[in-house]
Design a protein around this motif. Sequence first.
Motif, mmCIF file in Angstrom:
data_model
loop_
_atom_site.group_PDB
_atom_site.id
_atom_site.type_symbol
_atom_site.label_atom_id
_atom_site.label_comp_id
_atom_site.label_asym_id
_atom_site.label_seq_id
_atom_site.Cartn_x
_atom_site.Cartn_y
_atom_site.Cartn_z
ATOM 1 N N SER A 93 0.818 -1.212 0.000
ATOM 2 C CA SER A 93 0.000 0.000 0.000
ATOM 3 C C SER A 93 0.853 1.265 0.000
ATOM 4 C CB SER A 93 -0.924 0.007 1.225
ATOM 5 O OG SER A 93 -0.162 0.034 2.429
ATOM 6 N N LEU A 94 2.143 1.130 0.281
ATOM 7 C CA LEU A 94 3.031 2.280 0.345
ATOM 8 C C LEU A 94 3.539 2.618 -1.049
ATOM 9 C CD1 LEU A 94 4.472 4.230 2.320
ATOM 10 C CD2 LEU A 94 6.370 2.605 2.363
ATOM 11 N N SER A 95 3.373 3.873 -1.440
ATOM 12 C CA SER A 95 3.841 4.320 -2.751
ATOM 13 C C SER A 95 4.566 5.645 -2.573
ATOM 14 C CB SER A 95 2.664 4.474 -3.718
ATOM 15 O OG SER A 95 3.113 4.905 -4.990
ATOM 16 N N LEU A 96 5.884 5.637 -2.776
ATOM 17 C CA LEU A 96 6.714 6.813 -2.556
ATOM 18 C C LEU A 96 7.470 7.174 -3.827
ATOM 19 C CD1 LEU A 96 8.327 5.735 0.841
ATOM 20 C CD2 LEU A 96 6.341 7.231 0.548
ATOM 21 N N THR A 97 7.958 8.402 -3.857
ATOM 22 C CA THR A 97 8.880 8.812 -4.909
ATOM 23 C C THR A 97 10.287 8.677 -4.344
ATOM 24 O OG1 THR A 97 7.296 10.367 -5.880
ATOM 25 C CG2 THR A 97 9.609 10.668 -6.440
ATOM 26 N N LEU A 98 11.040 7.734 -4.892
ATOM 27 C CA LEU A 98 12.350 7.392 -4.361
ATOM 28 C C LEU A 98 13.438 7.748 -5.370
ATOM 29 C CD1 LEU A 98 11.484 3.824 -3.018
ATOM 30 C CD2 LEU A 98 11.478 5.971 -1.728
ATOM 31 N N MET A 99 14.490 8.386 -4.884
ATOM 32 C CA MET A 99 15.659 8.634 -5.716
ATOM 33 C C MET A 99 16.662 7.507 -5.496
ATOM 34 S SD MET A 99 18.316 11.861 -5.724
ATOM 35 C CE MET A 99 17.270 12.872 -6.773
ATOM 36 N N VAL A 100 17.173 6.931 -6.577
ATOM 37 C CA VAL A 100 18.167 5.865 -6.496
ATOM 38 C C VAL A 100 19.469 6.373 -7.093
ATOM 39 C CG1 VAL A 100 18.807 3.557 -7.286
ATOM 40 C CG2 VAL A 100 16.445 4.021 -6.598
ATOM 41 N N VAL A 101 20.532 6.309 -6.294
ATOM 42 C CA VAL A 101 21.859 6.731 -6.747
ATOM 43 C C VAL A 101 22.820 5.581 -6.469
ATOM 44 C CG1 VAL A 101 23.638 8.503 -6.665
ATOM 45 C CG2 VAL A 101 21.264 9.106 -6.125
ATOM 46 N N GLU A 102 23.225 4.901 -7.529
ATOM 47 C CA GLU A 102 24.050 3.701 -7.419
ATOM 48 C C GLU A 102 24.883 3.590 -8.694
ATOM 49 O OE1 GLU A 102 26.108 0.775 -6.856
ATOM 50 O OE2 GLU A 102 24.641 0.801 -5.212
ATOM 51 N N ASP A 103 26.220 3.539 -8.566
ATOM 52 C CA ASP A 103 27.051 3.534 -9.763
ATOM 53 C C ASP A 103 27.373 2.139 -10.304
ATOM 54 O OD1 ASP A 103 28.853 2.737 -7.867
ATOM 55 O OD2 ASP A 103 30.254 4.396 -8.151
ATOM 56 N N ASP A 104 26.860 1.097 -9.658
ATOM 57 C CA ASP A 104 26.946 -0.245 -10.211
ATOM 58 C C ASP A 104 25.704 -0.458 -11.088
ATOM 59 O OD1 ASP A 104 26.432 -3.061 -10.577
ATOM 60 O OD2 ASP A 104 27.869 -3.488 -8.993
ATOM 61 N N PRO A 105 25.853 -0.584 -12.410
ATOM 62 C CA PRO A 105 24.692 -0.667 -13.302
ATOM 63 C C PRO A 105 23.735 -1.811 -12.969
ATOM 64 C CG PRO A 105 26.688 -0.268 -14.560
ATOM 65 C CD PRO A 105 27.127 -0.573 -13.162
ATOM 66 N N GLU A 106 24.279 -2.989 -12.656
ATOM 67 C CA GLU A 106 23.420 -4.124 -12.334
ATOM 68 C C GLU A 106 22.650 -3.888 -11.046
ATOM 69 O OE1 GLU A 106 24.864 -8.272 -14.008
ATOM 70 O OE2 GLU A 106 26.373 -7.394 -12.684
ATOM 71 N N MET A 107 23.348 -3.382 -10.026
ATOM 72 C CA MET A 107 22.679 -3.091 -8.767
ATOM 73 C C MET A 107 21.601 -2.030 -8.956
ATOM 74 S SD MET A 107 22.408 -3.634 -5.482
ATOM 75 C CE MET A 107 23.919 -4.427 -4.927
#
Length: 216
Positions: A93-107
């Motif tokens: 039921s939780l819907s958020l706007t999340l920023m993802v910062v990760e320099d491993d492309p697969e991760m």
Amino acid sequence: MFDADRMPPAGPTDPAMDPQSSVARLCAIYDPLLTDPEFALSPRAEQELKGLAAIFDLDSARRACEVWTDLRPVLTRHSPARREQPTAEHDGSLSLTLMVVEDDPEMAADLTDVLTEAGHRIIGPFHSAEAAEVSAALHPVDLALLDVNLSGRQSGVALARTLKDRWGVASLFLSGDVTATARAADQAEAILIKPFSGREVLDAVARVWRGIEVRR
């Protein structure tokens, strides 16, 4: 890359996995070192501290007070799901706007897939703090999921500080660098140490957001 259904193995002799080695018990034993660096630990307590430091890849050859200063933030902020079965706190039921910062492309791809499938909107993923900072000025963000060590000029720690100071955005650190993460733990709402499962990520997001909502 992580397996959304995999839980990290728990070694039977790992003192951090011992039910008796609760965070509260450890703090009671070692917190006196924070105010008195010369506080005398028992031989057993010294041995356990070195064992914990080894588990989290910290230098155990230093003074006990220095080891505990680095280790304590990891133990108190580290997701309990790594020592227990998944709690499935995310109920869909939780819907958020999340920023993802990760320099491993697969991760980055795995994180995006898991979070999107759970109903979250993703800003990114970004490989550098500089790109994420520009985007944060353009898009409202509820929570940022940041790798601590990034390939650009800025670290995830610096980005977390900027996001908090400029836009009031809290961060969840995702990292395999325990030492760097421990030293910057006060910049994050919570920490997940790699490797982790998709369920751990969803549960951590839910716990962090619930804590933010309580404070409002």
